[in-house]
Design a protein around this motif. Structure first.
Motif, PDB file in Angstrom:
ATOM      1  N   GLN A  79     -56.110 -62.404  50.490  1.00 22.46           N
ATOM      2  CA  GLN A  79     -55.521 -63.336  49.899  1.00 22.46           C
ATOM      3  C   GLN A  79     -53.985 -63.300  49.321  1.00 22.46           C
ATOM      4  OE1 GLN A  79     -58.341 -65.435  47.559  1.00 22.46           O
ATOM      5  NE2 GLN A  79     -56.620 -66.357  47.406  1.00 22.46           N
ATOM      6  N   ALA A 112     -51.537 -64.251  50.957  1.00 21.72           N
ATOM      7  CA  ALA A 112     -51.195 -65.902  51.074  1.00 21.72           C
ATOM      8  C   ALA A 112     -50.302 -65.986  49.505  1.00 21.72           C
ATOM      9  CB  ALA A 112     -52.413 -66.552  50.645  1.00 21.72           C
ATOM     10  N   TYR A 113     -50.773 -65.427  48.320  1.00 20.40           N
ATOM     11  CA  TYR A 113     -50.484 -65.891  47.071  1.00 20.40           C
ATOM     12  C   TYR A 113     -48.564 -65.818  47.685  1.00 20.40           C
ATOM     13  CZ  TYR A 113     -54.629 -66.330  44.564  1.00 20.40           C
ATOM     14  OH  TYR A 113     -56.109 -66.812  43.755  1.00 20.40           O
ATOM     15  N   LEU A 150     -47.008 -68.418  49.529  1.00 16.78           N
ATOM     16  CA  LEU A 150     -46.864 -69.899  49.198  1.00 16.78           C
ATOM     17  C   LEU A 150     -45.927 -69.605  47.890  1.00 16.78           C
ATOM     18  CD1 LEU A 150     -48.077 -72.594  48.511  1.00 16.78           C
ATOM     19  CD2 LEU A 150     -49.314 -71.291  47.170  1.00 16.78           C
ATOM     20  N   PHE A 188     -49.499 -69.223  55.640  1.00 21.12           N
ATOM     21  CA  PHE A 188     -50.213 -69.521  54.660  1.00 21.12           C
ATOM     22  C   PHE A 188     -51.600 -70.350  54.298  1.00 21.12           C
ATOM     23  CE2 PHE A 188     -51.064 -72.829  50.628  1.00 21.12           C
ATOM     24  CZ  PHE A 188     -51.743 -72.003  49.597  1.00 21.12           C
ATOM     25  N   ALA A 227     -54.707 -68.347  53.590  1.00 18.35           N
ATOM     26  CA  ALA A 227     -55.704 -68.717  52.667  1.00 18.35           C
ATOM     27  C   ALA A 227     -57.510 -68.769  52.989  1.00 18.35           C
ATOM     28  CB  ALA A 227     -55.672 -69.894  51.852  1.00 18.35           C
ATOM     29  N   LEU A 254     -60.602 -66.919  52.147  1.00 14.30           N
ATOM     30  CA  LEU A 254     -62.405 -67.512  51.987  1.00 14.30           C
ATOM     31  C   LEU A 254     -63.336 -67.008  52.990  1.00 14.30           C
ATOM     32  CD1 LEU A 254     -61.675 -71.652  52.192  1.00 14.30           C
ATOM     33  CD2 LEU A 254     -62.842 -69.657  50.219  1.00 14.30           C
TER      34      LEU A 254
END
Lengths: 197, 197
Positions: A134, A137-138, A141, A177, A181, A185
């Motif tokens: 997570q 990924a942030y 982005l 990303f 992401a 999940l």
């Protein structure tokens, strides 16, 4: 006499016994088969989730590495040098970080798949995997978004190898990303799933 | 004789019987109390999660609204006009979108808390909440990140009300992002939690 008796016994006995026996059999067999197929399905699903995680991390690794290489080699002298813009330095830094993180994840998962041994407890692994995916990924982005406006503005005036390389690196970061992401999940689901606690 | 017999009986009988009786009592009472306290704790936790979600959505709404108002009123003529920069237009658009989304979420949760009725099934609500929170969190992070480099570059030369307002709006978007990211975590946990399916 013994033949007829035996026939009688076999004629009489089977008739009343089959219905309850068949009833029991009919009731038990589906229960057992659904129980077994449930477990088999669960194993298959867990295996699928593991392979899916590995594939997603592999994709993220490939995309991050491409972004890293393309951005690091994006030096064409004068103003066409990635080092002169903080956005592109940010893109490069996050691409390196993401490559290292996804590289470790892929290595660990391949080792686990080949040896069958687990390096950490499942719960801790799921937590590390979820938080790591997570956060990275942030970061990806954020880095990709920050570099888009500068590149847009440059391409309004001239369209050369420097801006094209920048666009390629930024696109690769966006793809990495998306992969991370989705992986976050799945890790989050594993973390909440009681079978992993 | 009867006294001594009775004494003997009471002397002999109580000794072997109490241990299992006391043992049963000791085993049963904690089982019941832990069962009840477990349920009560679960209710309290679910209530806490609901209130936590409401507070986080409320915070995100406040931060988004501030970002929206500050950025929309950030017009001081000449080059000091947010409408001239695509980054600031992006920040404004996402602030509006986030305000609308968190506004609806807060309204729905307040209605549910006051009436006790639920507008959708829990499973669908958890799914909508999780996807919505996560997507809006990504959008907020992307918008805020994209506007940072331009603002940095402007503030190198001059530091006036226009750049200060931009910084304020960007910071508010980052805060709204943090609130929604935590809220997405909670929604994801609710979604995976079997009690909500």
């Amino acid at each position: 006499m013994t033949d007829t008796d035996a026939h009688k016994v076999t004629d009489v006995l089977p008739e009343p016994t089959p219905p309850p026996a068949a009833g029991n059999g009919e009731r038990q067999v589906p229960e057992i088969s659904t129980g077994v197929s449930e477990i088999v399905r669960r194993w298959k699903r867990e295996d699928l989730v593991k392979r899916g995680c590995l594939i997603l991390h592999g994709l993220a690794l490939v995309f991050s590495l491409i972004a890293f290489i393309v951005m690091a080699s994006n030096t064409h002298g004068d103003w066409k040098d990635f080092d002169k813009y903080e956005e592109y330095r940010y893109v490069l830094a996050i691409a390196i970080l993401s490559s290292i993180y996804t590289g470790f994840q892929v290595l660990r998962q391949i080792l686990e798949l080949s040896t069958g041994k687990e390096s950490f407890s499942r719960q801790r692994l799921a937590l590390i995997g979820f938080v790591g995916d997570q956060v990275v990924a942030y970061m990806l982005l954020s880095a990709a978004s920050s570099a888009v406006p500068l590149t847009n503005r440059m391409r309004e005036n001239n369209d050369n190898i420097f801006t094209d390389s920048s666009v390629a690196a930024i696109s690769m970061e966006f793809l990495a990303f998306f992969a991370l992401a989705v992986s976050a999940l799945i890790s989050g689901h594993k973390l909440s799933n009681k079978s992993y606690i």
